[in-house]
Design a protein around this motif. Sequence first.
Motif, mmCIF file in Angstrom:
data_model
loop_
_atom_site.group_PDB
_atom_site.id
_atom_site.type_symbol
_atom_site.label_atom_id
_atom_site.label_comp_id
_atom_site.label_asym_id
_atom_site.label_seq_id
_atom_site.Cartn_x
_atom_site.Cartn_y
_atom_site.Cartn_z
ATOM 1 N N SER A 29 12.034 5.525 8.892
ATOM 2 C CA SER A 29 11.486 4.995 7.643
ATOM 3 C C SER A 29 10.968 3.572 7.852
ATOM 4 O O SER A 29 11.592 2.599 7.417
ATOM 5 C CB SER A 29 12.559 5.005 6.544
ATOM 6 O OG SER A 29 12.026 4.556 5.313
ATOM 7 N N VAL A 57 8.634 1.990 6.447
ATOM 8 C CA VAL A 57 8.326 1.274 5.207
ATOM 9 C C VAL A 57 9.574 0.557 4.701
ATOM 10 O O VAL A 57 9.508 -0.595 4.258
ATOM 11 C CB VAL A 57 7.759 2.238 4.149
ATOM 12 C CG1 VAL A 57 7.449 1.478 2.859
ATOM 13 C CG2 VAL A 57 6.496 2.922 4.658
ATOM 14 N N ALA A 58 10.723 1.232 4.791
ATOM 15 C CA ALA A 58 11.977 0.587 4.386
ATOM 16 C C ALA A 58 12.313 -0.583 5.308
ATOM 17 O O ALA A 58 12.770 -1.646 4.848
ATOM 18 C CB ALA A 58 13.111 1.607 4.392
ATOM 19 N N GLU A 65 4.217 13.180 4.965
ATOM 20 C CA GLU A 65 4.201 12.339 3.769
ATOM 21 C C GLU A 65 3.391 12.942 2.623
ATOM 22 O O GLU A 65 2.419 13.666 2.836
ATOM 23 C CB GLU A 65 3.581 10.971 4.107
ATOM 24 C CG GLU A 65 4.249 10.228 5.252
ATOM 25 C CD GLU A 65 5.617 9.673 4.900
ATOM 26 O OE1 GLU A 65 5.919 9.549 3.693
ATOM 27 O OE2 GLU A 65 6.366 9.359 5.833
ATOM 28 N N ARG A 88 2.984 9.330 -3.153
ATOM 29 C CA ARG A 88 4.246 8.604 -3.084
ATOM 30 C C ARG A 88 4.201 7.504 -2.024
ATOM 31 O O ARG A 88 4.732 6.409 -2.222
ATOM 32 C CB ARG A 88 5.390 9.583 -2.765
ATOM 33 C CG ARG A 88 5.900 10.333 -3.964
ATOM 34 C CD ARG A 88 6.639 9.385 -4.927
ATOM 35 N NE ARG A 88 7.775 8.776 -4.234
ATOM 36 C CZ ARG A 88 7.887 7.478 -3.963
ATOM 37 N NH1 ARG A 88 6.931 6.610 -4.337
ATOM 38 N NH2 ARG A 88 8.950 7.001 -3.334
ATOM 39 N N GLU A 120 2.500 4.409 -3.343
ATOM 40 C CA GLU A 120 3.377 3.595 -4.190
ATOM 41 C C GLU A 120 4.311 2.732 -3.345
ATOM 42 O O GLU A 120 4.490 1.532 -3.619
ATOM 43 C CB GLU A 120 4.199 4.496 -5.106
ATOM 44 C CG GLU A 120 3.376 5.218 -6.154
ATOM 45 C CD GLU A 120 4.216 6.147 -7.005
ATOM 46 O OE1 GLU A 120 3.927 6.265 -8.211
ATOM 47 O OE2 GLU A 120 5.164 6.765 -6.469
ATOM 48 N N ASP A 121 4.908 3.337 -2.313
ATOM 49 C CA ASP A 121 5.834 2.582 -1.465
ATOM 50 C C ASP A 121 5.120 1.451 -0.721
ATOM 51 O O ASP A 121 5.631 0.332 -0.634
ATOM 52 C CB ASP A 121 6.504 3.517 -0.460
ATOM 53 C CG ASP A 121 7.532 4.436 -1.104
ATOM 54 O OD1 ASP A 121 7.915 4.182 -2.262
ATOM 55 O OD2 ASP A 121 7.955 5.406 -0.445
ATOM 56 N N THR A 163 4.255 -1.399 -3.067
ATOM 57 C CA THR A 163 5.452 -2.144 -3.459
ATOM 58 C C THR A 163 5.875 -3.113 -2.362
ATOM 59 O O THR A 163 6.143 -4.301 -2.618
ATOM 60 C CB THR A 163 6.600 -1.171 -3.766
ATOM 61 O OG1 THR A 163 6.229 -0.317 -4.851
ATOM 62 C CG2 THR A 163 7.868 -1.930 -4.137
#
Length: 342
Positions: A59, A61-62, A86, A90, A93-94, A97
Motif C-alpha cells: 500500500s 499510498v498509505a 485498483e 477509489r 480519492e486516495d 487526499t
Amino acid sequence: MPSSPRPLRKLGFLTIGLFDEADPRRGHESTLEIIELGERLGFDSAWLRHRHLQYGISSPVAVMAAASQRTSRIELGTAVIPLGWENPLRLAEDLATVDILSGGRINPGVSVGPPMHFEEVKGALYPDTADAEDFSYERVRRLLDFVRGKPASDFSGVQGFEVFSDRVQPHSAGLGRRLWYGGGSLSSAQWAGEHGMNFLTSSVVKAEGAEGPYDFAQIQLSHLRAFRAAHPDGADARVSQGLVVIPTDSASPEQRAKYEAYAAKRTPRTTSPQGPARLMFAPDIVGTSEEIAERLHAHAAFREVDEVAFALPFTFEHEDYVQILTDMATKLGPTLGWRPGT
C-alpha cells in the motif's frame, strides 16, 4: 568525460521497502527512515515500488501518507501502482487526499495489464467480474479523468442535510500534471505522451524488433523520443530514468564485495531478450561516483534526461542504503551537475 546535454536537475531514489513477515513494522519504519534521510541529504524525490502478496510495500499510498507527515520538502512517488489491482475512482480519492496532506508533493506512477498471477488471485480480487475487467490503457484514462476533475457522477447538489459533488473530492489542483506512466514499450511511451502524462522509464525495456543486435540504451532512447514527440510539451515533457546505480565511495570492503557480487549475479540476463515478453535488462552500475558518472554520460538515454530515480537493490540492509544514498547525494549527484534541494 563528455558533458551531458541535459544537466541533472532532479535526483531521486526508488525503494521496495522489504520487511520480515514476523516483524512487518520494522521494515516499514526502515522505509520511512530512508525517506527522511533522503530529505536531509537534499534528494528531490523518493519513490516506492509496489508489491502485492509479497513482503514489500503493498500500500504505497498509505506509506506516502505517513512519509508526508515526517517530511516537508521531498516529493513522494510510486513506481508503479499496477492498476489491475485498483478501482480508478477509489484510487483517485486516495491520491488526492494524500496530495492535499503532503502540500502537493506526490507523483503517482501507474501501469496497466492483468495482475501478476491473475489466474491464482482473480477469485479473491474479482470473484464476480474477472472475465469482464478491462486491464487496458482505458483504466489509466479513467484515473486521469477522475484526478483531473471530470465528472464521476450524474448527480450533484443537496439531498437532505448532505451536499454531494459530481467530481472526486478532495480535488487537488496540479495533481493531474504529476501523474506518471511506467512503461517499457514503444506503445506505452507514445500513449503516455498523447495523454499528457509524465514518463517513468526503468532498467527494463521490451526488445520489440524482430532481429538484434539489441542495445538497451538505444531502445530506451527510442521510447523517450517517441514519448516527447507525442506529448503536448514536446522536448520539455518530463521523463525520469530509473537505473540500478550503486556508488562505493564510502563503502567498506565487505560492502563493495557484496555489491559487486549482486551485480555480477544479475549480469547474464542483460545480454539478450528474456522470456516471452522479450525483456531487456540494463546492467547494474557499481563503482565510484567518478566511474558511474562516466558510464552514465556514455548512456544514450541518460544524456537526454534531467531527472533520475535510481533504484536501490532489493535485498540489502538498512545501513547499506544509508551508505548508498549518502554517496549518491554527496558524491555522485554533484559529479553529474546536480545540486541538493533545501
